[in-house]
Design an enzyme around this catalytic site. Structure first.
Site, PDB file in Angstrom:
ATOM      1  N   PHE A 177     -18.665   0.031  -2.796  1.00  0.00           N
ATOM      2  CA  PHE A 177     -18.524   0.643  -1.463  1.00  0.00           C
ATOM      3  C   PHE A 177     -19.675   1.620  -1.298  1.00  0.00           C
ATOM      4  O   PHE A 177     -19.731   2.655  -1.957  1.00  0.00           O
ATOM      5  CB  PHE A 177     -17.174   1.357  -1.310  1.00  0.00           C
ATOM      6  CG  PHE A 177     -16.961   1.915   0.063  1.00  0.00           C
ATOM      7  CD1 PHE A 177     -16.926   1.075   1.178  1.00  0.00           C
ATOM      8  CD2 PHE A 177     -16.816   3.286   0.264  1.00  0.00           C
ATOM      9  CE1 PHE A 177     -16.743   1.592   2.460  1.00  0.00           C
ATOM     10  CE2 PHE A 177     -16.632   3.806   1.543  1.00  0.00           C
ATOM     11  CZ  PHE A 177     -16.594   2.951   2.632  1.00  0.00           C
TER      12      PHE A 177
ATOM     13  N   ILE B  81     -13.142  -3.138   1.717  1.00  0.00           N
ATOM     14  CA  ILE B  81     -11.883  -3.841   1.991  1.00  0.00           C
ATOM     15  C   ILE B  81     -11.990  -4.554   3.337  1.00  0.00           C
ATOM     16  O   ILE B  81     -11.468  -5.654   3.517  1.00  0.00           O
ATOM     17  CB  ILE B  81     -10.700  -2.852   1.975  1.00  0.00           C
ATOM     18  CG1 ILE B  81     -10.584  -2.197   0.595  1.00  0.00           C
ATOM     19  CG2 ILE B  81      -9.401  -3.557   2.338  1.00  0.00           C
ATOM     20  CD1 ILE B  81      -9.581  -1.060   0.542  1.00  0.00           C
ATOM     21  N   GLN B  82     -12.695  -3.915   4.291  1.00  0.00           N
ATOM     22  CA  GLN B  82     -12.857  -4.532   5.610  1.00  0.00           C
ATOM     23  C   GLN B  82     -13.410  -5.949   5.479  1.00  0.00           C
ATOM     24  O   GLN B  82     -12.888  -6.895   6.077  1.00  0.00           O
ATOM     25  CB  GLN B  82     -13.823  -3.688   6.475  1.00  0.00           C
ATOM     26  CG  GLN B  82     -13.231  -2.417   7.042  1.00  0.00           C
ATOM     27  CD  GLN B  82     -13.389  -1.185   6.168  1.00  0.00           C
ATOM     28  OE1 GLN B  82     -13.416  -1.283   4.944  1.00  0.00           O
ATOM     29  NE2 GLN B  82     -13.456  -0.020   6.796  1.00  0.00           N
TER      30      GLN B  82
ATOM     31  N   ARG C 153     -16.332  -0.377  -8.439  1.00  0.00           N
ATOM     32  CA  ARG C 153     -15.104   0.427  -8.435  1.00  0.00           C
ATOM     33  C   ARG C 153     -13.908  -0.454  -8.804  1.00  0.00           C
ATOM     34  O   ARG C 153     -13.918  -1.664  -8.532  1.00  0.00           O
ATOM     35  CB  ARG C 153     -14.883   1.082  -7.066  1.00  0.00           C
ATOM     36  CG  ARG C 153     -14.724   0.126  -5.914  1.00  0.00           C
ATOM     37  CD  ARG C 153     -14.417   0.870  -4.608  1.00  0.00           C
ATOM     38  NE  ARG C 153     -14.366  -0.051  -3.478  1.00  0.00           N
ATOM     39  CZ  ARG C 153     -13.959   0.274  -2.267  1.00  0.00           C
ATOM     40  NH1 ARG C 153     -13.569   1.518  -2.010  1.00  0.00           N
ATOM     41  NH2 ARG C 153     -13.935  -0.605  -1.292  1.00  0.00           N
TER      42      ARG C 153
ATOM     43  N   ASN D  66      -5.853   1.180   0.754  1.00  0.00           N
ATOM     44  CA  ASN D  66      -6.753   1.386  -0.376  1.00  0.00           C
ATOM     45  C   ASN D  66      -6.057   2.265  -1.412  1.00  0.00           C
ATOM     46  O   ASN D  66      -5.757   3.422  -1.142  1.00  0.00           O
ATOM     47  CB  ASN D  66      -8.023   2.076   0.132  1.00  0.00           C
ATOM     48  CG  ASN D  66      -9.066   2.213  -0.948  1.00  0.00           C
ATOM     49  OD1 ASN D  66      -8.824   1.894  -2.105  1.00  0.00           O
ATOM     50  ND2 ASN D  66     -10.235   2.689  -0.570  1.00  0.00           N
TER      51      ASN D  66
ATOM     52  N   THR E  86      28.934  -6.133  15.814  1.00  0.00           N
ATOM     53  CA  THR E  86      27.836  -6.428  14.878  1.00  0.00           C
ATOM     54  C   THR E  86      28.402  -7.036  13.594  1.00  0.00           C
ATOM     55  O   THR E  86      27.738  -7.821  12.928  1.00  0.00           O
ATOM     56  CB  THR E  86      26.970  -5.181  14.573  1.00  0.00           C
ATOM     57  OG1 THR E  86      27.753  -4.226  13.882  1.00  0.00           O
ATOM     58  CG2 THR E  86      26.406  -4.582  15.843  1.00  0.00           C
ATOM     59  N   ASP E  87      29.639  -6.696  13.275  1.00  0.00           N
ATOM     60  CA  ASP E  87      30.273  -7.325  12.106  1.00  0.00           C
ATOM     61  C   ASP E  87      30.413  -8.838  12.321  1.00  0.00           C
ATOM     62  O   ASP E  87      30.218  -9.626  11.394  1.00  0.00           O
ATOM     63  CB  ASP E  87      31.652  -6.688  11.858  1.00  0.00           C
ATOM     64  CG  ASP E  87      32.262  -7.178  10.558  1.00  0.00           C
ATOM     65  OD1 ASP E  87      31.672  -6.903   9.496  1.00  0.00           O
ATOM     66  OD2 ASP E  87      33.300  -7.865  10.607  1.00  0.00           O
TER      67      ASP E  87
ATOM     68  N   LYS F  65      22.418  -6.005  13.885  1.00  0.00           N
ATOM     69  CA  LYS F  65      22.796  -5.753  12.493  1.00  0.00           C
ATOM     70  C   LYS F  65      21.574  -5.905  11.600  1.00  0.00           C
ATOM     71  O   LYS F  65      20.804  -6.860  11.767  1.00  0.00           O
ATOM     72  CB  LYS F  65      23.848  -6.799  12.080  1.00  0.00           C
ATOM     73  CG  LYS F  65      24.719  -6.379  10.901  1.00  0.00           C
ATOM     74  CD  LYS F  65      25.842  -5.473  11.355  1.00  0.00           C
ATOM     75  CE  LYS F  65      26.952  -5.342  10.329  1.00  0.00           C
ATOM     76  NZ  LYS F  65      27.930  -4.315  10.775  1.00  0.00           N
TER      77      LYS F  65
END
Ligand SMILES: O=c1[nH]c(=O)c2[nH]c(=O)[nH]c2[nH]1
Length: 318
Positions: A181, A246-247, A198, A273, A70-71, A10
């Site tokens: 960058f 970002i790396q 940036r 990004n 599943t209920d 569920k």
């Protein structure tokens, strides 16, 4: 041998437990003023799935004699939300998983995952000034704490936790200046100019695993790593660092998280990004003001896992 997938369960089981045990006594870190959670509302969106050979004939023969509807799974989770005495979603899901295995002998494993709703006390006016309400909460949309766990049985049939990973999803952070960058490959496919400054907008999902999975339950709060603290470390590093990419930024966030919390085994990142497109680089009325708009698709992404051996290497360098 080719393994088949066979499970059922569920999703979107929404659980709101009020006045759960507060999370207190966590280890404070310099990057965060987070002290704990009141758990006045412990809100969760939970997914459960059950697996076991016993379910084979439900698929092949339509034999439902072993099927937990599943209920009923949903009802089981909601009922046990009232039984749970701990203070974390991680602990609750581990508890419910073990209860499923205890109740139904024919289940061999239970996978559960949850996202927690970050309910924050609303600020309200009072005779003593503006204060946190004890009864009114704002539901946060982003930055949800998450957990995924998988529980099987030991040889004696007891519930045995096999895997647990915690996370914080959907951090959207923009730094308006101070990111660059440059230095990437320039060839016949390169159109992107190098940037010294940036407006870096990132979406981040961060996940972490503990050396000892039980530490995630909050029963020993000084070993619990709160998603809020991980988020605050990410914000602090973004603020402090003039990131070249970002790396490198996510690597440095990971190193700091591992340094603060040596009880962790790994910290993993998925970043997007979403850097804004610059429309006006200079505007007459402002020394620093610019005008940006959202970037067009496609977007770039990075994935990286930081290990404790990375921390040892970094500390060996300094
Ligand atoms: O931080 C970044 N890393 C990249 O790998 C990359 N590639 C790109 O076009 N912009 C960026 N930014």
């Amino acid at each position: 041998m080719t393994e088949r997938t066979m499970l059922y369960g569920k999703g979107d089981v929404f659980v709101y437990r009020t006045y759960a045990t507060p999370l207190t006594g966590i280890a404070m870190i310099p990057e965060s003023d987070f002290k704990g959670r009141s758990n006045t509302i412990l809100g969760m969106d939970i997914q459960v799935s059950l697996a076991g050979e016993a379910f084979f004939t439900s698929f092949t023969e339509g034999d439902n004699s072993k099927v937990v509807a599943t209920d009923s799974m949903k009802n089981f989770i909601l009922h046990h939300a009232g039984e749970y005495t701990g203070s974390t979603m991680e602990g609750f899901l581990a508890y419910v998983s073990a209860q499923f295995l205890k109740k139904y002998d024919h289940i061999s494993s239970v996978d559960m995952s949850g996202k927690q709703f970050p309910f924050e006390a609303a600020m309200v006016g009072s005779d003593a000034g503006v204060q946190e309400s004890e009864t009114v909460f704002r539901e946060g949309v982003l930055e949800k704490p998450g957990v995924t766990l998988s529980t099987g049985r030991s040889e004696s049939g007891e519930a045995k936790l096999n895997a647990l990973e915690c996370s914080v999803h959907d951090l959207h952070l923009i730094k308006v200046k101070g990111s660059s960058f440059a230095g990437f490959i320039r060839d016949e496919y390169t159109k992107l100019p190098e940037t010294k400054d940036r407006p870096l907008f990132i979406y981040l999902n961060i996940s972490w695993t503990y050396k000892n999975m039980d530490d995630a339950f909050g029963d020993q709060p000084e070993l619990y790593v709160a998603a809020e603290q991980v988020k605050h470390i990410a914000q602090t590093l973004f603020h402090q660092e003039a990131s070249p990419s970002i790396q490198k930024l996510i690597y440095d966030i990971g190193i700091r998280v591992m340094q603060r919390f040596p009880q962790l085994e790994t910290v993993s990142f998925e970043s997007n990004n979403r850097t804004w497109e610059t429309i006006r680089d200079e505007i007459p009325a402002s020394k620093e003001g610019k005008v940006f708009t959202d970037p067009r698709p496609p977007y770039g992404f990075q994935k990286f896992t930081v290990l404790q051996e990375d921390v040892r290497r970094e500390e060996g360098r300094s």
